[in-house]
Enzyme design. Structure first.
Site, short mmCIF file in Angstrom:
data_model
loop_
_atom_site.label_atom_id
_atom_site.label_comp_id
_atom_site.label_asym_id
_atom_site.label_seq_id
_atom_site.Cartn_x
_atom_site.Cartn_y
_atom_site.Cartn_z
N SER A 105 0.85 -1.17 0.00
CA SER A 105 0.00 0.00 0.00
C SER A 105 0.89 1.23 0.00
O SER A 105 2.10 1.14 0.27
CB SER A 105 -0.90 0.03 1.24
OG SER A 105 -0.13 0.25 2.41
N LYS A 106 0.30 2.38 -0.29
CA LYS A 106 1.07 3.63 -0.30
C LYS A 106 1.68 3.89 1.08
O LYS A 106 2.76 4.47 1.19
CB LYS A 106 0.13 4.78 -0.70
CG LYS A 106 0.86 6.08 -1.03
CD LYS A 106 1.70 5.97 -2.28
CE LYS A 106 2.31 7.30 -2.67
NZ LYS A 106 3.19 7.21 -3.83
N ARG A 107 1.01 3.41 2.12
CA ARG A 107 1.52 3.66 3.48
C ARG A 107 2.84 2.94 3.73
O ARG A 107 3.61 3.32 4.60
CB ARG A 107 0.49 3.21 4.52
CG ARG A 107 -0.74 4.12 4.60
CD ARG A 107 -1.62 3.74 5.77
NE ARG A 107 -2.11 2.38 5.66
CZ ARG A 107 -3.19 2.03 4.98
NH1 ARG A 107 -3.89 2.94 4.33
NH2 ARG A 107 -3.59 0.77 4.93
N SER A 108 3.09 1.87 2.98
CA SER A 108 4.33 1.12 3.19
C SER A 108 5.54 1.89 2.66
O SER A 108 6.67 1.52 2.94
CB SER A 108 4.25 -0.25 2.50
OG SER A 108 4.27 -0.09 1.10
N GLY A 109 5.29 2.94 1.86
CA GLY A 109 6.39 3.75 1.35
C GLY A 109 7.12 3.11 0.19
O GLY A 109 8.19 3.57 -0.20
#
Length: 472
Positions: A240-244
């Site tokens: 996900s985008k949150r994982s960077g």
């Protein structure tokens, strides 16, 4: 047969790293077999597709070096062709108009779930001649799935996969407003573009059976399919985008070279013996769909960092310097207002793992220290360093040859003349010119800084010592 592959992303955001790997696999397979690689933009969802997202895909492909032979083709520009095929399916009896309301379909699905049945369309409008009394104003168009037999797919990754036609309901191929749906446009595009091999994520496997039936209804042989497993983050979760690390450009922003990212991606689910590092030519020569692993792959930041440092050390320094320049600009630095970027890379590559780290560690080459690291200053910029700094500055000022060799000899000669160990001279210089206790070898550091800058910073450190001694 000329091999033809494609990458067909939906422009609803950034170029996902999983999509980039699919693009890479498709690109490699086409290149190995002397075929053609096509870029298709699946932008039929006009509400979510944006010019910015399209540019993000194009930029990501360009950054990775994945050039395409045809395209980009845009589905949004092919509406007439899709309508033509829908009319063809209606005329041949392979499609029909469905007048069921949303309320009826919602109720149908609720009843099916209550009876522990798989939700699906019940075929109410499949064989009607006239619209029912409760017909909606505008019908949708459904594909008439075969009710008997099975779809058999010899998937190049998953092996033989079968789907019973009785389990496939009549999917919508055109909405009430006439706009075509995903499974229809993909089939038409693959058919018109003459795709021989479709490599895509295994989340599309269920769609494949439906698409094969549509292709057969159009009397077209399906391409060879290869459904690759997903990529997980380091904790084994969906990216996900949150994982960077979900976007290709996240890796650029984190300081990785495109060559390292491509090498890293190709090894996520594919292998060639124990080889870890591949040139583009080696990837093309050795890539084989049949060697793709069936299991999901996980990101490994330490492996990517190792690969990146290898490429920073082995690629041409001038080329790496071009990428470093972008990161320096992100820090507000003009890369042309300092040392040669090629020389800087050659000096720093052994000491850093990413271009971000290299850029941060190289800031002092462009900006004089506004202050000194407290611990480094207390240890090295003391009263007894004054003589060493003054003497080495005087000797360095007389150098006509501002080379690494001449600087090294001067610093070493100063230490010997003062009866000091080399570190007692080199380390105060290092703190004086960089602001901290860490830099490349002092001779290389001064050579890169240049004579005028080096002497000015050493003199500034002498003044700083004198000021702090007087205050003490």
């Amino acid at each position: 047969m000329t091999v033809k592959t494609r990458f067909a992303p939906s422009p609803t955001g950034y170029l996902h790293i999983g999509g980039a790997r699919t693009a890479l696999f498709s690109w490699l397979y086409a290149r190995r077999h002397g075929g053609s690689f096509v870029l298709r933009i699946e932008d039929t969802d006009q509400e979510r597709s944006t010019p910015e997202a399209i540019n993000a895909i194009l930029d990501g492909m360009a950054w990775l070096g994945l050039d395409y032979d045809e395209g980009p083709f845009y589905q949004s520009q092919r509406g007439e062709r899709y309508a033509e095929v829908i009319d063809q399916l209606l005329a041949s009896g392979h499609a029909y108009r469905c007048y069921c309301s949303k309320e009826r379909l919602d109720s149908l699905r609720e009843d099916q779930r209550a009876r522990k049945q798989k939700p699906g369309y019940d075929g109410r409008c499949r064989d009607i001649v006239e619209p029912p009394a409760d017909a909606e104003a505008e019908p949708v168009i459904r594909f008439r799935m075969p009710t008997e037999g099975a779809v058999h797919i010899d998937d190049r990754v998953r092996g033989h996969v079968s789907f019973q036609n009785s389990e496939l309901d009549d999917l919508i191929i055109a909405r009430a407003d006439g706009s075509p749906t995903y499974n229809l446009v993909v089939v038409v595009d693959d058919m018109d573009n003459g795709m021989t091999h479709v490599i895509r994520g295994d989340d599309h496997l269920n769609n494949t059976a439906r698409q094969v039936n549509i292709l057969r209804a159009l009397d077209v042989a399906p391409p060879s399919y290869a459904h690759v497993p997903m990529i997980l983050d380091e904790d084994g979760r969906k990216l996900s985008k949150r994982s960077g690390s979900a976007s290709v450009m996240d890796f650029r922003d984190q300081g990785y070279l495109p060559e390292a990212v491509v090498n890293y991606l190709v090894r996520l689910g594919w292998s060639h013996g124990d080889q870890e590092i591949f040139t583009p030519e080696e990837m093309i020569a050795n890539f084989d769909i049949d060697a793709i692993n069936q299991s999901a792959s996980s990101l490994n930041a330490s492996k990517l960092a190792w690969l990146n440092q290898n490429y920073m050390k082995t690629l041409e320094p001038a080329y790496v310097g071009e990428h470093l320049a972008w990161h320096l600009r992100q820090l507000g630095v003009d890369p042309d207002a300092g040392p040669s970027l090629a020389a800087l890379v050659a000096c720093q590559a052994e000491r850093t793992k990413t271009l971000v780290e290299m850029a941060h560690n190289s800031l002092f080459f462009y900006r004089a220290p506004s202050e000194y690291d407290d611990k480094a200053a207390r240890k090295n910029l003391k009263g007894d360093a004054t003589q060493a700094l003054a003497t080495v500055r005087e000797r360095l000022s007389g150098l006509d040859d501002w080379s690494v060799e001449a600087i090294h000899a001067t610093v070493q000669g100063t230490a010997e003349a003062l009866g000091l160990k080399m570190g007692k001279v080199a380390q105060p210089i290092r703190v004086a010119v960089s602001g901290g206790a860490v830099s490349p070898p002092i001779d290389s550091t001064l050579a890169l800084l240049g004579k005028e800058t080096s002497l000015a910073r050493i003199q500034a450190a002498e003044a700083w010592i004198a000021e702090n001694l007087s205050e003490a």
